[in-house]
Enzyme design. Structure first.
Site, PDB file in Angstrom:
ATOM      1  N   ARG A   1      12.547  -0.932   9.661  1.00  0.00           N
ATOM      2  CA  ARG A   1      11.599  -0.451  10.666  1.00  0.00           C
ATOM      3  C   ARG A   1      11.629  -1.362  11.878  1.00  0.00           C
ATOM      4  NH1 ARG A   1       5.857   0.750   7.841  1.00  0.00           N
ATOM      5  NH2 ARG A   1       5.191  -0.256   9.771  1.00  0.00           N
TER       6      ARG A   1
ATOM      7  N   LYS B   1       0.823  -1.211   0.000  1.00  0.00           N
ATOM      8  CA  LYS B   1       0.000   0.000   0.000  1.00  0.00           C
ATOM      9  C   LYS B   1       0.858   1.262   0.000  1.00  0.00           C
ATOM     10  CE  LYS B   1      -1.982  -0.845   3.971  1.00  0.00           C
ATOM     11  NZ  LYS B   1      -1.187  -2.026   4.374  1.00  0.00           N
TER      12      LYS B   1
ATOM     13  N   ARG C   1      12.147  -5.678   4.166  1.00  0.00           N
ATOM     14  CA  ARG C   1      11.853  -4.295   3.777  1.00  0.00           C
ATOM     15  C   ARG C   1      12.867  -3.319   4.362  1.00  0.00           C
ATOM     16  NH1 ARG C   1       5.891  -1.968   4.740  1.00  0.00           N
ATOM     17  NH2 ARG C   1       6.354  -2.260   6.951  1.00  0.00           N
TER      18      ARG C   1
ATOM     19  N   ARG D   1      -8.511   1.269   9.835  1.00  0.00           N
ATOM     20  CA  ARG D   1      -8.038  -0.078  10.136  1.00  0.00           C
ATOM     21  C   ARG D   1      -8.968  -0.803  11.093  1.00  0.00           C
ATOM     22  NH1 ARG D   1      -2.063   1.028   9.214  1.00  0.00           N
ATOM     23  NH2 ARG D   1      -0.922  -0.844   9.688  1.00  0.00           N
TER      24      ARG D   1
ATOM     25  N   ARG E   1       1.283  -7.968  14.172  1.00  0.00           N
ATOM     26  CA  ARG E   1       0.632  -7.027  13.242  1.00  0.00           C
ATOM     27  C   ARG E   1      -0.307  -7.768  12.286  1.00  0.00           C
ATOM     28  NH1 ARG E   1       5.546  -4.592  10.645  1.00  0.00           N
ATOM     29  NH2 ARG E   1       4.148  -3.304   9.434  1.00  0.00           N
TER      30      ARG E   1
HETATM   31  P1  AMP Z   1       1.955   1.126   9.087  1.00  0.00           P
HETATM   32  O1  AMP Z   1       3.125   1.983   8.728  1.00  0.00           O
HETATM   33  O2  AMP Z   1       0.707   1.502   8.345  1.00  0.00           O
HETATM   34  O3  AMP Z   1       2.261  -0.341   8.996  1.00  0.00           O
HETATM   35  O4  AMP Z   1       1.637   1.430  10.632  1.00  0.00           O
HETATM   36  C1  AMP Z   1       2.600   1.210  11.649  1.00  0.00           C
HETATM   37  C2  AMP Z   1       1.910   1.134  13.000  1.00  0.00           C
HETATM   38  O5  AMP Z   1       1.257   2.380  13.273  1.00  0.00           O
HETATM   39  C3  AMP Z   1       0.823   0.087  13.111  1.00  0.00           C
HETATM   40  O6  AMP Z   1       1.326  -1.199  13.427  1.00  0.00           O
HETATM   41  C4  AMP Z   1      -0.015   0.659  14.254  1.00  0.00           C
HETATM   42  O7  AMP Z   1       0.613   0.481  15.501  1.00  0.00           O
HETATM   43  C5  AMP Z   1       0.022   2.150  13.949  1.00  0.00           C
HETATM   44  N1  AMP Z   1      -1.094   2.559  13.044  1.00  0.00           N
HETATM   45  C6  AMP Z   1      -0.980   3.063  11.790  1.00  0.00           C
HETATM   46  N2  AMP Z   1      -2.182   3.338  11.284  1.00  0.00           N
HETATM   47  C7  AMP Z   1      -3.080   2.990  12.238  1.00  0.00           C
HETATM   48  C8  AMP Z   1      -4.513   3.019  12.324  1.00  0.00           C
HETATM   49  N3  AMP Z   1      -5.266   3.451  11.298  1.00  0.00           N
HETATM   50  N4  AMP Z   1      -5.081   2.587  13.459  1.00  0.00           N
HETATM   51  C9  AMP Z   1      -4.353   2.162  14.501  1.00  0.00           C
HETATM   52  N5  AMP Z   1      -3.010   2.097  14.492  1.00  0.00           N
HETATM   53  C10 AMP Z   1      -2.375   2.513  13.374  1.00  0.00           C
END
Ligand code: AMP
Length: 218
Positions: free
Chosen positions: A165, A19, A132, A94, A176
């Site tokens: 990361r 994404k 990644r 989410r 996750r």
């Molecule tokens: P991502 O970079 O989208 O994988 O997000 C990294 C982390 O940020 C996730 O594992 C969550 O802890 C938090 N996070 C990002 N977006 C959301 C969301 N919409 N709702 C809740 N937690 C989020």
């Protein structure tokens, strides 16, 4: 590229589905605001804000950050001038309460135009995430095997250093993916029912996925 899109779009899919990589490319090609809640939260954490402090523990554990924190952050972001008419939401909503809050916050003439589901078999996601690498300067995403930079540890695009990361470690990835299955996957039915869901086979080369996305978002 002279593509113009007036999409208000959600990119939905598991961690590692591509994404973020695609949202960056599409947003740049079609002049859309790219709103990544993960990037925003990481920015808050590194800036040491109160929101960052509250979010960090959840992120480090591979858990979702509580809805109220995320919803107010996104509400503020989509009312900024560059995000008034056309955007890609990457990583939001989410959960069901987040999706309902988004619906409540969008007026009839700014309603969602597309929800694109990035379909990738779960067996592929783990390898994508463990390999990644992200550029610490421009945010470009690379992969140790699938999309390696020309020089190890250096971003081809800007020369920035590449980092892994902290939540791309195996035990965090497992959590996750579990959060995705239980809290986010139900959104597929939510958006299918509203007739907004379009699916893309994202288990293909990034350039192929990109071209198809531009067509899907017309
Ligand atoms: P991502 O970079 O989208 O994988 O997000 C990294 C982390 O940020 C996730 O594992 C969550 O802890 C938090 N996070 C990002 N977006 C959301 C969301 N919409 N709702 C809740 N937690 C989020």
């Amino acid at each position: 590229m002279a593509t113009t899109l007036t999409a208000r779009c959600v990119f939905l899919g598991a961690p590692g589905a591509g994404k973020g990589t695609q949202a960056k490319k599409v947003a740049e090609a079609a002049a859309l605001a790219h709103i990544s809640t993960g990037d925003m939260l990481r920015g808050q954490v590194s800036a040491g804000t109160e929101l960052g402090r509250q979010a960090k523990g959840y992120m480090d554990a591979g858990k979702l950050v509580p809805d109220d924190l995320i919803i107010s952050m996104v509400k503020a972001r989509i009312s900024e001038p560059d995000a008034k008419s056309a955007w890609i939401l990457d990583g939001f909503p989410r959960t069901l309460p987040q999706a309902e809050a988004l619906d409540r916050n969008l007026s009839a003439n700014s309603a969602l135009s597309h929800v694109i589901y990035f379909a990738v078999p779960e067996s592929v996601l783990f390898g994508r995430l463990t390999g990644r690498l992200t550029c610490s300067k421009c945010g470009a995403i690379w992969h140790l095997q699938n999309n390696p930079p020309k020089a190890a540890g250096v971003c081809d695009l800007c020369g920035g250093g590449l980092v892994q990361r902290s939540d791309d470690l195996p035990e965090k990835i497992t959590k996750r993916l579990e959060e995705y299955r239980t809290l986010t996957a139900p959104l597929l039915a939510y958006y299918r029912e509203k007739n907004l869901l379009r699916e893309i086979d994202a288990n293909r080369a990034p350039t192929v996925v990109f071209q198809e996305l531009l067509k899907l978002m017309q």
